[in-house]
Each structure stands twice: as C-alpha cells, then as structure tokens.
Design an enzyme around this catalytic site. Structure first.
Site: not given
Length: 389
Positions: A56, A58, A78, A185
């Site tokens: 991701c 992030s 994550h 996510c």
C-alpha cells in the site's frame, strides 16, 4: 530456538521463533531481508503465518519518512492474509489453522463505539500510528537483540507476525489469498468510503479526486452502489483509460484546466456540483476543492486520503452554514472489520466486487523491493508479495 519457515501449527506455542523479515533500517533505503526473532503472543494475541501481503502507498510514505512518527528499524506492511499459527492466552473465537486478515483498525466488539452502528472507531484499542503493539511493547528483535518496531498493529513484511485479536478477521479459507489480502486496507477503504461512509445512492453523481488504487476502489464502490455518474479527477491522463473498467464515466485532467479551478469545472459539468466528492490523494487543498464542488444543500465531501501530519483545512464558516454541505472523515471506509469484510468477500465470490483488476503484479518475498519500485514509478495498483513463492 530453531529457524523455521513451515512449522506445524502450534508446534512452537509459548516459544519464540526465527524467520525472515524485510526490515526498513533507514528512510528510503531498500528493505533488507534478515532473520528476525518473533516472540510468542501475549494475552489476547495470536501469531500468524503470513501467506501473502500486498504493498500500500502508506507503506511507501512511512518508508520514506524521516521525522516523527518515523522510527527505525521497522517492519512495515499492513495488507495481508495468513493462518493462525499460535494462540495466546485469553483468546476466544480463533484457533490454530484459522485463515485471517489482519487489519490496522481495531474492533473489540465490546466497547460502546464497537457496539454502535454509527462508527467503526474502537475506544478500547483506538487507532494510532504506533511503533508498538497495543500494550506498548514489541514482539520483534533482530539476532543482535535490537528491538524492531511494529507498523499499524500488523507488520506483514515478515513470515510470522503477532497481532491482537481485535485486529484480525476470520475469512473463508477458500477465498484466493492474493485477492483477500487486498481487503486489509486499500480496496476496503475505497469501497467502504462509498458504501458505508457516504452511503452513495443509486443514480447519484460522484466526483473522485485522485485515481490511484484508493480512488479506483471508491469508483468500484460507487458502481456497486448504483451511482449514475462517476467523475474521475487526476493530473495523469494515462489513468483515465483504466478508470473506465472501475466504473468511471467522466474524466477531468486537473493539469489542463488553465486558470479555471477544478471545482469550477465539476460544478459546470454537473449543473451545481456532485452529490458526493471523495478526496483520495491526501492533500488539504484538494479537500477544499472537493468541498467547493459538492452540491449545495446535501453534498458530502468524504476525506479518504492521508495528508502529512499537521496539515490544515480551511473553510469559510458562512459557507458551511449557508450552503448546508457536509465534510466527513472516512478511516478504513467506515467499515467494521469483523462484520463488513465477510460481506465484501461474499460479494467477490459472487462476482459482484471485482478484486482481480486491482492486482497488476505479483512477486516473491525476495523481490519485495521491486514492488516498491513498481508502485513509486506508477506502474502498479497493487503488487502481491508471496512469502513462499
């Protein structure tokens, strides 16, 4: 303590294990695969064998970050799926062998917030960008005994991780893992923002600022909700063609409008503004633009993108009062992980939710830095990283 890659479930209950982890030791430098010592789970926790994880943006943001809340060495990641390998004390509802998705947002199912249908924010285990488990400690050390930091209560760039049960959701083991991991996510956040946070109505008009994977997931969610018109806005016109497959019907190249603000273009296109505007980039100025082109009286601006710490949004107080618009934050799309993720998985299995088109690349764990390159270069929506391939 033996180094393991495929230990029998429960064989190492109560014991630390060694496995491979991809460590971010310095900001922006390639991840380094090293042997990591993973402690047994404590009360209310499980140790999970990661099957695959996806990258991701992030992760990229925090990999580059030099100032607080950055910390190194850290195990990022994550978005993942795995199998429960060891169950800690006090764990109910999960057993060794369960297929689970770890999720950065908690759901204890017991606090007033978790019991309410008005929020997906848990007050027992509140979300924060912490380098620790919920109890303020780490389960990772390197072979020299140095503490390794966690990331978003998940840390999936490792063969085995420890996660609190408030941050895992049991899933159907027949679901392809390289698709289910996306629901940790990004895809869930975007789809949920349209479905749960905004509650997009059939026939409504949606405007999406940013056509990265989150923005495209918002488009997918808006399509599932029956939106009549989905306007995609981005500085890269090359994204427009792929966006069509996610339900985007109209496109605005925000770099070619000259002196005319994007909000003015959208207002002119829609005769007064979109019903729902989603900011998916993480930029305060775009939240303001989205607010400026959501419809008077009932328009909603949904903030999905993650801006840099300390960023501020500025609105005219009179504009908020007199125009009747709403601004709403959407963490994890407003989804409650333990109840909503199974719904999304069923919709995927029923061929309604199209997860396949989000996966553009797949690599082995040894090639994890290639996944970073692909995402940074704009060549990938989601790159799945397989631990054993």
């Amino acid at each position: 303590m033996e180094s393991i890659t495929n230990a029998r479930l429960g064989e190492n209950a109560g014991k630390p294990i060694r496995c491979r982890g991809a460590l971010a030791r310095k900001p922006g430098e390639p991840l380094v695969i090293e042997e990591v010592v993973v402690a047994p789970p404590k009360f209310g926790e499980v140790r999970i064998k990661i099957i695959c994880t996806s990258l991701c943006f992030s992760d990229v943001t925090f990999w580059k970050l030099e100032d607080h809340p950055a910390c190194y060495p850290r195990i990022l990641g994550h978005e993942a799926i795995g199998v429960v390998e060891t169950v800690g004390e006090g764990v109910n509802g999960f057993v060794e062998g369960d297929m689970v998705i770890p999720i950065f947002i908690s759901e204890c199912a017991e606090c007033a917030d978790c019991k309410s249908n008005k929020s997906n924010l848990c007050s027992t285990y509140p979300f924060k960008v912490s380098p620790w488990m919920h109890d303020g400690s780490s389960r990772f050390t390197d072979l020299n005994g140095e503490t390794l930091y966690h990331f978003l209560f998940v840390s999936s760039f490792i063969e085995y991780t420890v996660v609190h049960v408030a941050n895992i959701t049991k899933v159907d083991p027949t679901v392809p893992p390289d698709r289910a991991c996306l629901l940790s996510c990004g895809v869930s956040t975007g789809v949920g923002a349209a479905w749960r946070s905004a509650n997009v109505e059939a026939g409504s008009t949606v405007a999406i600022f940013g056509l990265g994977s989150i923005g495209l997931a918002v488009a997918e969610g808006s399509r599932l909700c029956g939106a009549g018109r989905i306007i995609g806005i981005d500085v890269n016109p090359k994204k427009f063609e792929i966006a069509k497959s996610f339900g985007v019907t109209d496109f605005v190249d925000s770099s070619s409008g000259g002196d005319k603000p994007v909000s003015q273009i959208v207002n002119e296109m829609t005769g007064g503004g979109a019903d729902y505007c989603f900011e998916c980039v993480g930029k305060a100025s775009l939240v303001e633009e989205a607010f400026a082109c959501c419809r008077m009286g009932w328009g909603k601006t949904i903030v999905v993108g993650v801006d840099k710490p300390g960023a501020r949004i500025s609105f005219s107080s009179n504009e908020v009062l007199l125009l009747g618009k709403t601004v709403q934050g959407s963490l994890f799309g407003g989804l409650k992980p333990k109840s909503d993720i199974p719904i999304l998985i069923k919709r995927y299995m029923d061929k309604e939710l199209e997860l396949d088109k989000f996966v553009t690349h797949e690599v082995s764990f040894e090639d994890i830095n290639k996944a970073f390159d692909l995402l940074i270069e704009g060549k990938s929506l989601r790159c799945v990283i397989w631990m054993d391939k």
